[in-house]
Design a protein around this motif. Sequence first.
Motif, PDB file in Angstrom:
ATOM      1  N   TYR A 204      -5.654   3.140  10.295  1.00 49.82           N
ATOM      2  CA  TYR A 204      -5.231   2.061  11.189  1.00 49.82           C
ATOM      3  C   TYR A 204      -6.078   0.804  11.021  1.00 49.82           C
ATOM      4  CZ  TYR A 204      -3.044   0.100  15.358  1.00 49.82           C
ATOM      5  OH  TYR A 204      -2.313  -0.678  16.223  1.00 49.82           O
ATOM      6  N   THR A 205      -7.308   0.971  10.586  1.00 51.24           N
ATOM      7  CA  THR A 205      -8.215  -0.179  10.478  1.00 51.24           C
ATOM      8  C   THR A 205      -8.429  -0.611   9.031  1.00 51.24           C
ATOM      9  OG1 THR A 205     -10.146   1.293  10.467  1.00 51.24           O
ATOM     10  CG2 THR A 205      -9.432   0.439  12.602  1.00 51.24           C
ATOM     11  N   GLY A 206      -7.730   0.006   8.079  1.00 51.56           N
ATOM     12  CA  GLY A 206      -7.946  -0.286   6.668  1.00 51.56           C
ATOM     13  C   GLY A 206      -7.659  -1.741   6.317  1.00 51.56           C
ATOM     14  N   ARG A 207      -8.336  -2.224   5.302  1.00 50.54           N
ATOM     15  CA  ARG A 207      -8.259  -3.644   4.934  1.00 50.54           C
ATOM     16  C   ARG A 207      -7.118  -3.959   3.982  1.00 50.54           C
ATOM     17  NH1 ARG A 207     -10.644  -7.191   1.263  1.00 50.54           N
ATOM     18  NH2 ARG A 207     -11.676  -5.530   0.087  1.00 50.54           N
ATOM     19  N   LEU A 208      -6.711  -3.011   3.131  1.00 49.59           N
ATOM     20  CA  LEU A 208      -5.840  -3.374   2.018  1.00 49.59           C
ATOM     21  C   LEU A 208      -4.374  -2.979   2.202  1.00 49.59           C
ATOM     22  CD1 LEU A 208      -8.117  -2.542  -1.049  1.00 49.59           C
ATOM     23  CD2 LEU A 208      -7.749  -4.751   0.078  1.00 49.59           C
ATOM     24  N   ARG A 209      -4.084  -1.785   2.678  1.00 53.13           N
ATOM     25  CA  ARG A 209      -2.705  -1.298   2.639  1.00 53.13           C
ATOM     26  C   ARG A 209      -2.162  -0.869   4.002  1.00 53.13           C
ATOM     27  NH1 ARG A 209      -2.929   3.155  -1.806  1.00 53.13           N
ATOM     28  NH2 ARG A 209      -0.806   3.511  -1.060  1.00 53.13           N
ATOM     29  N   LYS A 210      -2.810  -1.284   5.051  1.00 53.09           N
ATOM     30  CA  LYS A 210      -2.315  -1.040   6.408  1.00 53.09           C
ATOM     31  C   LYS A 210      -0.899  -1.601   6.522  1.00 53.09           C
ATOM     32  CE  LYS A 210      -3.511  -2.804  11.046  1.00 53.09           C
ATOM     33  NZ  LYS A 210      -3.363  -1.589  11.885  1.00 53.09           N
ATOM     34  N   ASN A 211       0.015  -0.804   7.119  1.00 53.38           N
ATOM     35  CA  ASN A 211       1.403  -1.249   7.212  1.00 53.38           C
ATOM     36  C   ASN A 211       2.044  -0.669   8.468  1.00 53.38           C
ATOM     37  OD1 ASN A 211       3.054   1.317   6.451  1.00 53.38           O
ATOM     38  ND2 ASN A 211       1.436   1.213   4.878  1.00 53.38           N
ATOM     39  N   PRO A 212       3.238  -1.152   8.854  1.00 55.98           N
ATOM     40  CA  PRO A 212       3.816  -0.695  10.134  1.00 55.98           C
ATOM     41  C   PRO A 212       4.059   0.806  10.209  1.00 55.98           C
ATOM     42  CG  PRO A 212       4.907  -2.694   9.389  1.00 55.98           C
ATOM     43  CD  PRO A 212       4.002  -2.268   8.274  1.00 55.98           C
ATOM     44  N   LEU A 213       4.456   1.452   9.110  1.00 56.54           N
ATOM     45  CA  LEU A 213       4.710   2.893   9.164  1.00 56.54           C
ATOM     46  C   LEU A 213       3.418   3.688   9.272  1.00 56.54           C
ATOM     47  CD1 LEU A 213       7.618   3.379   6.591  1.00 56.54           C
ATOM     48  CD2 LEU A 213       7.742   3.406   9.085  1.00 56.54           C
ATOM     49  N   SER A 214       2.399   3.315   8.491  1.00 59.21           N
ATOM     50  CA  SER A 214       1.120   4.018   8.614  1.00 59.21           C
ATOM     51  C   SER A 214       0.526   3.791   9.994  1.00 59.21           C
ATOM     52  CB  SER A 214       0.151   3.576   7.509  1.00 59.21           C
ATOM     53  OG  SER A 214      -0.218   2.224   7.655  1.00 59.21           O
ATOM     54  N   ASN A 250      -0.895  16.218  10.416  1.00 60.03           N
ATOM     55  CA  ASN A 250       0.078  15.864   9.389  1.00 60.03           C
ATOM     56  C   ASN A 250       0.415  14.369   9.435  1.00 60.03           C
ATOM     57  OD1 ASN A 250       3.219  15.486   8.747  1.00 60.03           O
ATOM     58  ND2 ASN A 250       2.406  17.112   7.449  1.00 60.03           N
ATOM     59  N   LEU A 251       0.613  13.836  10.618  1.00 61.35           N
ATOM     60  CA  LEU A 251       0.896  12.403  10.746  1.00 61.35           C
ATOM     61  C   LEU A 251      -0.272  11.569  10.229  1.00 61.35           C
ATOM     62  CD1 LEU A 251       2.578  12.324  14.265  1.00 61.35           C
ATOM     63  CD2 LEU A 251       3.702  12.034  12.055  1.00 61.35           C
ATOM     64  N   ALA A 252      -1.488  12.001  10.553  1.00 63.05           N
ATOM     65  CA  ALA A 252      -2.662  11.284  10.051  1.00 63.05           C
ATOM     66  C   ALA A 252      -2.733  11.364   8.533  1.00 63.05           C
ATOM     67  CB  ALA A 252      -3.931  11.861  10.676  1.00 63.05           C
ATOM     68  N   GLY A 253      -2.355  12.526   7.967  1.00 67.65           N
ATOM     69  CA  GLY A 253      -2.325  12.655   6.517  1.00 67.65           C
ATOM     70  C   GLY A 253      -1.337  11.693   5.882  1.00 67.65           C
ATOM     71  N   GLN A 254      -0.142  11.596   6.467  1.00 68.07           N
ATOM     72  CA  GLN A 254       0.830  10.630   5.950  1.00 68.07           C
ATOM     73  C   GLN A 254       0.301   9.209   6.073  1.00 68.07           C
ATOM     74  OE1 GLN A 254       5.112  11.311   6.749  1.00 68.07           O
ATOM     75  NE2 GLN A 254       4.417  12.963   8.096  1.00 68.07           N
ATOM     76  N   ALA A 255      -0.378   8.914   7.177  1.00 70.66           N
ATOM     77  CA  ALA A 255      -0.901   7.564   7.377  1.00 70.66           C
ATOM     78  C   ALA A 255      -1.945   7.210   6.327  1.00 70.66           C
ATOM     79  CB  ALA A 255      -1.486   7.438   8.788  1.00 70.66           C
ATOM     80  N   PHE A 256      -2.942   8.085   6.128  1.00 73.86           N
ATOM     81  CA  PHE A 256      -4.026   7.692   5.223  1.00 73.86           C
ATOM     82  C   PHE A 256      -3.649   7.844   3.758  1.00 73.86           C
ATOM     83  CE2 PHE A 256      -5.574  12.145   4.802  1.00 73.86           C
ATOM     84  CZ  PHE A 256      -6.130  12.139   3.523  1.00 73.86           C
TER      85      PHE A 256
END
Length: 385
Positions: A204-214, A250-256
């Motif tokens: 959620y706090t990532g700098r490069l590839r944070k996006n609405p689905l993640s 699992n949701l966190a895995g998909q997010a990261f």
Amino acid sequence: MNTAFSFETPGAMLVEWGGAARLGALMQDWFATRHLLVVTDAFLHRTGVLDAALTSLRASGFAVTVFDAVVADPPEHVVQDCVAQGRAAGADIVLGLGGGSSMDVAKLAAVLLRSGQGLGDLYGIDRVRGARLPLVQVPTTAGTGSEATNIAILTTGAQTKMGIVARQLYADRVLLDAQLTTGLPREQTAATGIDAMVHAIEAYTGRLRKNPLSDMMAREALRLMGAHLLTACTDGSNRPAREAMLIGSNLAGQAFSNSPVAAVHALAYPLGGHYYLPHGLTNALMLGPVLRFNMSAAAPHYAELADVVLGPSGRDVAARAETFVEAMQDLMNRSGAPLRLRDVDIPQADLPMLAREAMQQSRLLVNNPVQMTEADALRLYSEAY
């Protein structure tokens, strides 16, 4: 955030309490192949956790070969041994059944049993060529989210780890059966649950590839796990808590997998490599210091996550961000996981060495909200000590 983004995830997922007991019938419908390599660890195999699944698979006509030599933070030879056993058995489908290490080895076995590449050719990003064998993942812990990711981590030397990232590592099918997680002891439940929460926070706090689905998946993952972690730790047979933790993981895995992790993991890896500590525990030990280090850039995101985990408060961004960091630290403390590096017998004299090694995790650090130097890493290890 860029307006253009991509999002990848496993082919299909089934969530079913007790689903492992009919895994054979499920896989019979999903695939035509029948020579199955099951990748797991000796403890799960020996204690009967897998018995229902293996019985179901054999009853459904699968020729089952079990490779049960996976260990935590698996070294390269484990993958090579697994591939050799699968090749000797004529395996044409692979099932990862266990924790993150088993699922990581299963990913690579599925690639190497089909590919002409060597293991050393795969390290890095998008270096896998061609197709792999069909791959199914069934986690027995709620933490790594490996069943949902395109990442495998191996121990490549005495204390070093390297990653393989490729779209071919996404599974064709995933079964989430939370009944398989009810036997996890409190300490492992805490460590793996915290690992998953770190995945969600860093995505959620990532700098490069944070996006609405993640973002959506990270928020829901934190909501579920924040509400149920302590119950899962104290009442391991609680079905709603176990299911919430497994789905959250699992949701966190998909997010990261789509918005990668950052400095918490970069600082955690040397701890696991040198002192053979569980990955979730090393994340827990470094979470508080890194959250505070990132506050200058990540406070608005922390404030949003505070609203998710604690409910809207009407306070300003700075106050809500601080409340979130305090709440995460309190949750870590109450889970029963060790609190400081000294509690797990890490010598204070080793901290400079750990800081140097953490800086080698450039793949992770580039995604951190705040640029980190070696001096910063040393300061964070000292805070965690």
